[in-house]
Design an enzyme around this catalytic site. Structure first.
Site, PDB file in Angstrom:
ATOM      1  N   GLY A  76       0.814  -1.213   0.000  1.00 39.17           N
ATOM      2  CA  GLY A  76       0.000   0.000   0.000  1.00 39.17           C
ATOM      3  C   GLY A  76       0.846   1.260   0.000  1.00 39.17           C
ATOM      4  O   GLY A  76       0.439   2.306   0.495  1.00 39.17           O
ATOM      5  N   CYS A 134      -0.993   3.335 -10.174  1.00 42.91           N
ATOM      6  CA  CYS A 134      -1.856   3.688  -9.059  1.00 42.91           C
ATOM      7  C   CYS A 134      -3.170   4.272  -9.569  1.00 42.91           C
ATOM      8  O   CYS A 134      -3.236   4.816 -10.666  1.00 42.91           O
ATOM      9  CB  CYS A 134      -1.149   4.699  -8.186  1.00 42.91           C
TER      10      CYS A 134
END
Ligand SMILES: Cc1cc2nc3c(=O)[nH]c(=O)nc-3n(C[C@H](O)[C@H](O)[C@H](O)COP(=O)(O)O)c2cc1C
Length: 308
Positions: A76, A134
């Site tokens: 993450g 992303c």
């Protein structure tokens, strides 16, 4: 008689590396953590963890699971944010005799531009590598790296605010990676890094739950090497800029495979977890490999794949 092997490579926009071996973003911290295990000056360079405008804590655990010949991660993009990177990490990195590439991560054009602008006034950064894997918040979460138009837009926006060599790192989770590479070059990229991780999922059959808290993750390690070599081969036939090959590299032989496919340099990622000193050894082994094969300049290997 031992022949001196020339190892210097040029990665576009005048950036020279003493050899083609770098470490991959997210697998080598900020470089400094690895100093007990290897001399950073033996590497062509290091690519630091993806830096975003603000610090990020990343996903909750479990964030990593082992897979056959590899691993699946959903960290993450945990990182200290650009301000702390500049204040705490960069001053120490500047004192090291190595090329530092900063991997940049964001949720939209503004994030990439902000990190690049903040770094522009700082010395000690040799190049920027844009991680385009992303979600774009403005486009409903579509990955920036899956849209040629978005790749070109982000690359151009960063190009406009930096004089530094600019690398674009591509996700392989697309149908035509060559189209993504062309878009990055159109936006002003000096080099293309490929590949990032492949989307994967592991299920714990006892609990009937995904093994990672994030459900899916990115597959890396030797399992992806043939896929990554194929990506480099495809992109090398589509663009003229230098390529940085990444995916499952753990030996000099693996490096040569990527160079023959068209890469000018490579990055070592997951292998650092098995052996934190591996990148330094691969750099030395590459010289031995060249000597054994009577190659006196590693640059001869780039794209030297025999064609039928
Ligand atoms: C734990 C982990 C964290 C990663 N973090 C990043 C990152 O911050 N930015 C990025 O561009 N790539 C990141 N990657 C992808 C690697 O840099 C590399 O592209 C990928 O793992 C394939 O290379 P490998 O098989 O040698 O690991 C990460 C990979 C792993 C395993």
């Amino acid at each position: 008689m031992t022949v001196d092997v020339k190892t210097v490579v040029e990665l576009g926009a005048g950036l020279e590396l003493r050899n083609p071996i770098l470490t991959a973003s997210g697998t080598f911290g900020y470089g400094l953590e690895y100093e007990p295990y290897l001399d950073l000056s033996r590497l062509g360079g290091i690519v630091v963890k993806g830096i975003s405008p603000l610090p990020r804590a990343g996903n909750r655990p479990p964030r990593i699971v082992e897979t056959p010949s590899g691993m699946l991660n959903a960290i993450g993009l945990q990182n200290v944010g650009v301000q702390r990177f500049v204040e705490e990490k960069l001053p120490r990195l500047r004192e090291r005799d190595t090329v530092v590439v900063v991997n940049v991560y964001g949720y939209g054009v503004e994030d990439y531009v902000q990190v690049a602008e903040t770094l522009e006034g700082e010395s000690g950064v040799s190049a920027l590598e844009l991680n385009l894997s992303c979600p774009n918040v403005k486009q409903g979460g579509l990955l920036i790296g899956k849209s040629p138009a978005a790749i070109e837009e982000v690359t151009r926006a960063v190009r406009d605010v930096t004089r530094r060599p600019l690398w674009v790192k591509l996700t392989p989770n697309v149908s035509e990676i060559a189209d993504m590479a062309r878009a990055a070059v159109a936006g002003g990229a000096d080099a293309i890094s490929l590949v990032n991780t492949y989307v994967g999922m592991v299920i714990d059959v006892e609990t009937r739950r995904p093994a990672l808290s994030n459900r899916i993750g990115g597959l890396s390690g030797p399992a992806i090497r043939p896929l990554a070599v194929a990506a480099v081969d495809q992109v090398s036939r589509a663009v003229e800029v230098p390529l940085v090959g990444i995916g499952g590299i753990g030996s000099a032989r693996d490096v040569v495979e990527f160079l023959l496919a068209g890469a000018t340099a490579v990055q070592i990622g997951t292998a650092n977890y098995n052996d934190p000193g591996i990148a330094g050894r691969v750099a030395a082994d590459l010289v031995s490999w060249c000597r054994d094969h009577e190659v006196d300049d590693v640059r001869e290997l780039t794209g030297a794949l025999e064609q039928e």
